[in-house]
Design an enzyme around this catalytic site. Structure first.
Site, mmCIF file in Angstrom:
data_model
loop_
_atom_site.group_PDB
_atom_site.id
_atom_site.type_symbol
_atom_site.label_atom_id
_atom_site.label_comp_id
_atom_site.label_asym_id
_atom_site.label_seq_id
_atom_site.Cartn_x
_atom_site.Cartn_y
_atom_site.Cartn_z
ATOM 1 C CG HIS A 75 -0.389 0.282 2.513
ATOM 2 N ND1 HIS A 75 0.011 -0.716 3.382
ATOM 3 C CD2 HIS A 75 -0.138 1.453 3.149
ATOM 4 C CE1 HIS A 75 0.472 -0.168 4.489
ATOM 5 N NE2 HIS A 75 0.398 1.150 4.377
ATOM 6 C CG ASP A 120 0.120 -4.038 2.865
ATOM 7 O OD1 ASP A 120 0.567 -3.491 1.828
ATOM 8 O OD2 ASP A 120 -0.164 -3.409 3.904
ATOM 9 C CG ASP A 211 6.119 3.682 12.408
ATOM 10 O OD1 ASP A 211 7.238 4.174 12.179
ATOM 11 O OD2 ASP A 211 5.499 3.874 13.470
ATOM 12 C CB SER A 212 2.995 1.992 6.121
ATOM 13 O OG SER A 212 1.697 1.932 6.618
#
Length: 265
Positions: A75, A120, A211-212
């Protein structure tokens, strides 16, 4: 609706405002607000402690998988294909350090079939290799998908807060799929086969916006670090009964390794 832990879901205006706040606050001089705070609820990492940590210019994190590949979240990127717009920063805990290493991207590979739920993960391929920096191996079995994990990143130290100048770390415990999918937590939203939860029932410690794509990791049987998760989503940051949700790396290990081979990494 899933709350991704990145700035990408925000509008351009909000993103610009977040960057401005970061440059004036958390990315300013030592001693600024939140300079000694954590991802949410931890402490500042030391130089060389997690050498494979990567900061990506779109507002995400990642881990150095090989000298030319950064493993991050799907994402965080828009699609598979040529991409020279991303800057990866690594080799430091202080993003303002003059000794930081930077590399531009030349290609992005997003997990096949990613549609916004599950799967993801993604690779950022760097235009030139990074040498002298340790990489982070991925877990190839479920043997390490439990216990206590370490999280780290340059994301917000409070829900809705600014990005951080310094790399921050914390530890979080494994939360079972059954518990995480219970009515008191995510009420069936977790994809048990390929997502893993970690956090405290009382909240207080968690990854957060920005932080993704960063790694969740722990020690293996040889006391070496191994990546078990990729920061994906959650309901807010560090809220009670809302642990962080991570891509379960072991589930995708073979696919990730095959993609890396194809990409030359």
């Amino acid at each position: 609706m899933r709350s991704w832990r990145t700035l990408l879901a925000r509008t351009t205006a909000t993103l610009a405002a977040a960057i401005t706040v970061a440059s004036m606050g958390a990315l300013a001089a030592p001693g600024a607000a939140h300079a000694d705070a954590s991802v949410v609820g931890g402490t500042r990492a030391t130089l060389g402690e997690f050498p494979w940590m990567v900061r990506l210019s779109m507002g995400c994190g990642g881990a150095l998988y090989s000298s030319t590949l950064v493993l991050t979240a799907a994402h965080c990127v828009s699609s598979t294909g040529t991409n020279t717009s991303i800057t990866a920063t690594l080799g430091v805990v202080d993003l303002n350090s003059t000794s930081k290493i930077t590399r531009k991207s030349n290609y992005v590979y997003r997990a096949p079939g990613y549609t916004g739920s599950g799967k993801d993960w993604a690779f950022i391929r760097l235009a030139s290799p990074v040498t002298g920096v340790a990489t982070l191996p991925i877990a190839k079995t479920t043997a390490y998908d439990t216990g206590t994990f370490t999280i780290a990143g340059w994301g917000a130290a409070t829900e809705g807060g600014a990005q951080q100048r310094y790399l921050l770390k914390a530890t979080v415990p494994f939360v079972s799929d059954t518990t995480c999918n219970s009515s008191s937590m995510y009420n069936g939203e977790i994809i048990a086969s390929n997502e893993i939860c970690a956090g405290y029932t009382a909240g207080g410690t968690d990854t957060c916006q920005g932080d993704s794509g960063g790694p969740m990791f722990r020690r293996d049987s040889a006391n070496a670090w191994v990546q078990v998760g990729i920061v994906s989503w959650g309901d807010g940051c560090a809220r009670p009964n809302k642990p962080g949700v991570y891509t379960q790396v072991s589930y995708f290990a073979a696919t990730i390794a095959a993609a890396a081979t194809t990409l030359g990494g």
